[in-house]
Design an enzyme around this catalytic site. Structure first.
Site, PDB file in Angstrom:
ATOM      1  N   ARG A 257      48.684  46.366  52.158  1.00 19.04           N
ATOM      2  CA  ARG A 257      48.465  46.398  50.413  1.00 19.04           C
ATOM      3  C   ARG A 257      47.169  45.993  50.091  1.00 19.04           C
ATOM      4  O   ARG A 257      47.517  44.541  50.249  1.00 19.04           O
ATOM      5  CB  ARG A 257      49.509  46.768  49.416  1.00 19.04           C
TER       6      ARG A 257
ATOM      7  N   HIS B 241      42.195  48.656  41.687  1.00 20.76           N
ATOM      8  CA  HIS B 241      42.535  47.338  41.215  1.00 20.76           C
ATOM      9  C   HIS B 241      41.928  46.150  39.801  1.00 20.76           C
ATOM     10  O   HIS B 241      41.484  45.387  41.061  1.00 20.76           O
ATOM     11  CB  HIS B 241      42.826  46.124  41.937  1.00 20.76           C
TER      12      HIS B 241
HETATM   13  C1  FCB Z   1      49.929  41.508  38.712  1.00 21.68           C
HETATM   14  C2  FCB Z   1      48.549  42.525  39.316  1.00 21.68           C
HETATM   15  C3  FCB Z   1      48.089  41.485  40.416  1.00 21.68           C
HETATM   16  C4  FCB Z   1      48.518  39.302  40.340  1.00 21.68           C
HETATM   17  C5  FCB Z   1      49.749  39.681  40.075  1.00 21.68           C
HETATM   18  C6  FCB Z   1      50.407  37.981  40.028  1.00 21.68           C
HETATM   19  O1  FCB Z   1      50.457  41.671  37.222  1.00 21.68           O
HETATM   20  O2  FCB Z   1      48.199  43.397  39.500  1.00 21.68           O
HETATM   21  O3  FCB Z   1      46.672  41.473  40.684  1.00 21.68           O
HETATM   22  O4  FCB Z   1      47.851  39.265  39.408  1.00 21.68           O
HETATM   23  O5  FCB Z   1      50.224  40.122  38.883  1.00 21.68           O
END
Ligand code: FCB
Length: 467
Positions: free
Chosen positions: A82, A126
């Site tokens: 992913r 993201h």
């Molecule tokens: C989540 C995020 C990821 C990473 C983890 C620890 O909230 O999606 O990018 O920061 O936490």
């Protein structure tokens, strides 16, 4: 199955085992080959916003080192990987034609994954919104949802011949509320009404993208949410109401529109003093609830709350719509370097709750993992990271997931956060979540002991359990 004194905890045939990453956290090369700044490039340069002023400029240099990283994935034996697409690399100004060099990078990445027998699992967003779109209003502006759907459509046309698994958004709660309400994430705004509008427009972007990709032939489409069990610290009416509100504002505010086609009435009421619902137009909820093939669940911890005065410094306050709620740490409960309590039962509870309340649907754990202060040591001439704590953490969570399957949850896969130690947003490089250690001075990668163990899990499709 029992073999003498060991038994095996097997996962269903075809279970997807993977690791997860995100573009800004690993790629670096932020000004190469036509990429323009995202909100994170801008935000991380604002003094005081990130630990030690750290940015993702170099990160894990994955943009140049992806073949080495794919070799590590192969060593881990994962069936899936992913990762997210950097919108500002592919469509640098957030509108118009695509940047050929940006498309080419992901095209090469996808090809090499497939050559290694690893299925690409793409996240379209993201958190790295092109800065030009933030300047034009960002997620509080409705047009950003349209822009996102356009980006999704165009890149799907380029990668959809090889990529079958598409996630629209990662954790819209963080993008909306950490980004626009408490300023802890990019773009760092502190406007509660803007955050609520952002949440809706992120969801709208999700729905528009699902419709477009479905029309374009995509087969496995979904969204990833960060979900938490929320418990009241006591059984008083006030504490139970605090838990209801936090559950509403973190979980149900996303689950209900996507899976039921409506916002929860209590959440709308809780938000009434912050904003009306004029930004929600007729027809939006039908778009947002366009059928998905799976829900991705990111799970790290549980929230325990009480009615109170708002706890500063938890990273959760001001908590939109629940400003008078305290987040409670349970005395004696194990916490990790992030300050998050380790609570594997919460994963079982989250998966079974979604299944019970929203009907049986395919679920994937799209993130779960833990940060420790890992060190590389030399053991008999070999570089090792002796991260027994991470192995135990993962094993306990895998067991909780397995119990959820036994209890009827249609769990199809599990992605460990993360492949590599990386740029943990505002926390900078000090939070090492990887199965692979990265020395950020030299970019040397070292497979941690937890990674060696995970390779056994992926190959056995389960755990060997003593006893
Ligand atoms: C989540 C995020 C990821 C990473 C983890 C620890 O909230 O999606 O990018 O920061 O936490």
């Amino acid at each position: 199955m029992t073999h003498g004194s060991t038994s095996e905890l097997r996962f269903p045939d075809g279970f997807a085992w993977g690791t997860a990453t995100a573009a800004y956290q690993i790629e670096g090369a932020t000004s190469e080959d036509g990429r323009l700044p995202s909100v994170w490039d801008t935000f991380s340069r604002v003094p005081g916003k990130t630990a030690n002023g750290e940015t993702g400029d170099v990160a894990c240099d994955h943009y140049h080192r992806y073949p080495e990283d794919i070799a590590l994935l192969a060593r881990l034996g994962v069936s899936h990987y992913r990762f997210s697409l950097a919108w500002p690399r592919i469509q640098p100004e957030g509108r118009g034609g695509l940047n050929p060099a940006g498309v080419d990078f992901y095209s090469r990445l996808v090809d090499l994954l497939l050559e290694n027998g690893i299925q690409p699992w793409v996240t379209l967003y993201h958190w790295d919104l092109p800065q030009t779109l933030e300047d034009a209003g960002g997620w509080p502006a409705r047009d950003t949802a349209e822009r996102f759907a356009d980006f999704a459509t165009r890149i799907h046309q380029r990668l959809g011949d090889r990529v079958t698994d598409w996630t629209t958004l990662n954790e819209p709660w963080c993008a909306a509320f950490l980004g626009y309400a408490n300023g802890y994430h990019a773009p760092g705004r502190t406007d509660k009404a803007a955050a609520v509008r952002s949440a809706h427009h992120l969801l709208l972007g999700h729905g528009l993208a699902v419709q477009a990709l479905r029309a374009g032939g995509a087969r496995n489409l979904g969204i990833t949410l960060n979900l938490y069990p929320v418990d009241p610290v006591t059984d008083t009416d006030a504490d139970r109401d605090a838990a209801r509100r936090v559950d509403g504002l973190m979980n149900r505010i996303f689950l209900d529109p996507v899976l039921r086609g409506s916002y929860p009435a209590d959440v709308i009421a809780d938000l009434a003093s912050i904003t009306d619902t004029e930004h929600v137009r007729d027809g939006d909820l039908a778009v947002i609830s366009a059928p998905v093939d799976f829900l991705g669940v990111n799970y790290y911890s549980r929230h325990v709350v009480r009615a109170g005065g708002g706890t500063p410094g938890t990273g959760l306050s001001p908590f939109v719509g629940a400003e008078d709620v305290d987040f409670v740490r349970r005395p004696g409960w194990p916490t990790t370097v992030t300050g998050w309590e380790t609570d594997p039962d919460g994963l079982h509870e989250t998966l079974t709750r979604v299944t019970r309340d929203y009907g049986p649907l395919p679920l994937y754990v799209t993130e779960n993992g833990v940060a420790y202060d890992d060190q590389v040591v030399e053991v008999e001439g070999e570089s090792r990271v002796l991260d027994e704590g991470r192995r135990t953490y993962l094993e306990d969570h895998f067991r909780a997931a397995h119990r959820a399957i036994a209890d009827g949850v249609d769990l199809r896969g599990y992605f460990v956060w993360s492949l590599l130690d990386n740029y943990e947003w505002s926390e900078g490089y000090g939070r090492r979540f990887g199965l692979v250690h990265v020395d950020f001075a030299t970019q040397r990668r070292t497979l941690k002991d937890s990674g060696r163990w995970f390779a056994e899990v992926t190959r056995a499709n389960g755990l060997e359990v003593a006893g």
